[in-house]
Write an enzyme that holds these catalytic residues in place. Structure first.
Site, PDB file in Angstrom:
ATOM      1  N   GLY A   7      60.062 -65.738  12.238  1.00 12.04           N
ATOM      2  CA  GLY A   7      58.867 -64.937  11.985  1.00 12.04           C
ATOM      3  C   GLY A   7      58.894 -64.447  10.546  1.00 12.04           C
ATOM      4  N   ALA A   8      58.059 -65.047   9.707  1.00 14.17           N
ATOM      5  CA  ALA A   8      58.059 -64.678   8.283  1.00 14.17           C
ATOM      6  C   ALA A   8      56.939 -63.693   7.966  1.00 14.17           C
ATOM      7  CB  ALA A   8      57.953 -65.925   7.419  1.00 14.17           C
ATOM      8  N   ASN A 105      55.884 -56.280  19.634  1.00 21.43           N
ATOM      9  CA  ASN A 105      55.037 -55.236  20.195  1.00 21.43           C
ATOM     10  C   ASN A 105      54.766 -55.575  21.657  1.00 21.43           C
ATOM     11  OD1 ASN A 105      54.517 -53.265  18.273  1.00 21.43           O
ATOM     12  ND2 ASN A 105      52.784 -54.367  17.377  1.00 21.43           N
ATOM     13  N   ALA A 131      55.765 -51.890   7.418  1.00 20.42           N
ATOM     14  CA  ALA A 131      55.763 -52.873   6.325  1.00 20.42           C
ATOM     15  C   ALA A 131      54.478 -53.687   6.390  1.00 20.42           C
ATOM     16  CB  ALA A 131      56.959 -53.810   6.445  1.00 20.42           C
ATOM     17  N   LYS A 188      56.638 -47.103  23.137  1.00 27.70           N
ATOM     18  CA  LYS A 188      55.916 -47.865  22.106  1.00 27.70           C
ATOM     19  C   LYS A 188      54.668 -48.502  22.710  1.00 27.70           C
ATOM     20  CE  LYS A 188      55.520 -49.494  17.889  1.00 27.70           C
ATOM     21  NZ  LYS A 188      55.935 -50.786  17.412  1.00 27.70           N
ATOM     22  N   ASN A 192      50.928 -48.273  21.255  1.00 25.44           N
ATOM     23  CA  ASN A 192      50.138 -49.464  20.944  1.00 25.44           C
ATOM     24  C   ASN A 192      48.884 -49.565  21.821  1.00 25.44           C
ATOM     25  OD1 ASN A 192      53.185 -51.178  20.272  1.00 25.44           O
ATOM     26  ND2 ASN A 192      51.716 -50.564  18.752  1.00 25.44           N
ATOM     27  N   ASN A 196      46.232 -49.394  18.832  1.00 22.15           N
ATOM     28  CA  ASN A 196      45.925 -50.715  18.261  1.00 22.15           C
ATOM     29  C   ASN A 196      44.503 -51.194  18.554  1.00 22.15           C
ATOM     30  OD1 ASN A 196      48.735 -50.379  17.911  1.00 22.15           O
ATOM     31  ND2 ASN A 196      48.958 -52.569  17.622  1.00 22.15           N
ATOM     32  N   GLU A 270      47.831 -59.185  19.616  1.00 20.13           N
ATOM     33  CA  GLU A 270      48.881 -59.081  20.643  1.00 20.13           C
ATOM     34  C   GLU A 270      48.397 -58.290  21.859  1.00 20.13           C
ATOM     35  OE1 GLU A 270      53.109 -58.906  18.520  1.00 20.13           O
ATOM     36  OE2 GLU A 270      51.767 -57.372  17.746  1.00 20.13           O
TER      37      GLU A 270
HETATM   38  O1  KPL Z   1      52.996 -50.592  15.910  1.00 26.83           O
HETATM   39  C1  KPL Z   1      51.996 -50.334  15.270  1.00 26.83           C
HETATM   40  C2  KPL Z   1      51.141 -51.504  14.925  1.00 26.83           C
HETATM   41  O2  KPL Z   1      50.345 -51.436  13.986  1.00 26.83           O
HETATM   42  O3  KPL Z   1      51.296 -52.545  15.597  1.00 26.83           O
HETATM   43  C3  KPL Z   1      51.620 -48.920  14.940  1.00 26.83           C
HETATM   44  C4  KPL Z   1      52.709 -47.997  15.454  1.00 26.83           C
HETATM   45  C5  KPL Z   1      50.307 -48.580  15.574  1.00 26.83           C
HETATM   46  C6  KPL Z   1      51.579 -48.654  13.461  1.00 26.83           C
HETATM   47  O4  KPL Z   1      50.485 -49.179  12.814  1.00 26.83           O
END
Ligand code: KPL
Length: 305
Positions: A7-8, A105, A131, A188, A192, A196, A270
């Site tokens: 995964g790049a 995720n 990132a 998490k 998400n 998201n 995702e």
């Molecule tokens: O995991 C994230 C994502 O963007 O997939 C969060 C925690 C919402 C941070 O942007």
């Protein structure tokens, strides 16, 4: 001790950079076609740090087909929907003692991989490192966070734990080991599920979900359904999930979520492994999830899947 990374994207490049900083020599695995289209024989990974400095590291790139050595440590940073196929593409190169660390995720892909690769040790990670990619092999570190790692499936013996710990101990990253990891993965998942899809729907930054009464109410409804499904599944919720969701909105206020970016660029998201997973589990447990279902319908109407 060599790590191979699949995964790049932003997480794959960020973690590859952390191994390089630690003086280790990771191998980043690319698709065969991608590897062939590279113009250079001396590829370099660039990382832009939070203080604005950019560091360049020579990087070893391979494809699953070009690999001649076996894999002892595999870090999988692909999108959730690509993770299973990615691990299968290197199945013949995995050593019997291979440790596979999954950083996706959502939920669902980790269980499928742990089930299929039961003779290897499969770990899952949940990270709050931030990132984004400026360009191919050019990653920008957007925020320091913590990373929790724990085994998926059977409990590894002490020497396996120790092997993983020592392979990661030099990294300049805050890593915490936890068992069972499912609690962190569900935390998490709540973040998400709430953030998201809504950021993709409103095409907004994470922090902007706190801006209006309507958005705050939707965040609360989505999170409450995660709490209900989680509790029906027998997974304890130690803290207040809505507080956690709001805190992430504040901490990452200026970020565009990965789903918002995928939607903008017309890529597959995702969400099947996020809200989709929640809805599927809820149906099995007899829990209703109208807020999550409505969100998925609205997104589908916009062509976001
Ligand atoms: O995991 C994230 C994502 O963007 O997939 C969060 C925690 C919402 C941070 O942007």
């Amino acid at each position: 001790m060599t790590w191979h990374i699949m995964g790049a994207g932003s997480m794959g490049c960020l973690w590859t950079a952390q191994f390089l900083k630690a003086g280790m020599k990771p191998t980043l695995l690319l698709r065969e076609q991608r590897l062939h289209t590279l113009q250079t024989k001396d590829p370099v990974l660039a990382i832009e740090e939070l203080d604005g400095t950019t560091h360049h590291y020579p990087i070893n790139l391979e494809s699953p087909q070009s690999l001649t050595t076996s894999i002892e440590y595999l870090l999988v940073c692909t999108k959730a929907q690509d993770a299973e196929a990615a691990v299968h593409s290197v199945a013949d190169q995995l050593s019997d003692q291979c440790q596979i660390l999954l950083m996706q995720n959502g939920l669902g892909s980790q269980q499928a991989i742990a089930q299929h690769f039961s003779s290897q040790t499969v770990w899952a990670a949940s990270t709050t490192e931030g990132a984004w990619m400026k360009d191919f092999l050019h990653v920008c570190h957007a925020g320091h966070g913590s990373t929790w790692i724990g085994p998926m499936g059977h409990t590894p013996d002490e020497s396996t734990w120790q092997g993983l710990r020592s392979s990661l101990e030099k990294l300049p990253v805050d890593i915490q080991y936890t068992h069972p990891i499912e609690l962190k993965l569900w935390d998490k998942l709540a973040v998400n599920c709430a953030i998201n899809g809504l950021t993709a729907l409103y095409d907004c930054k994470n922090g902007e979900l706190l801006d209006t009464e309507e958005r705050r109410a939707r965040l609360a409804a989505l999170t409450e359904e995660v709490t209900q499904v989680r509790s029906a599944a027998g997974i304890p919720t130690p803290g207040n999930l809505l507080e956690l969701v709001k805190q992430v909105c504040r901490d990452t206020a200026m970020n565009n979520s990965s789903t918002c970016m995928d939607a903008r660029q017309g890529r597959k998201t995702e969400l099947t492994f996020i809200n989709g997973y929640l809805i599927e589990q809820a149906a099995k447990l007899g829990v209703k999830t109208p807020a999550n279902q409505q969100l998925m319908r609205e997104l589908a109407n916009l062509g976001i899947q």
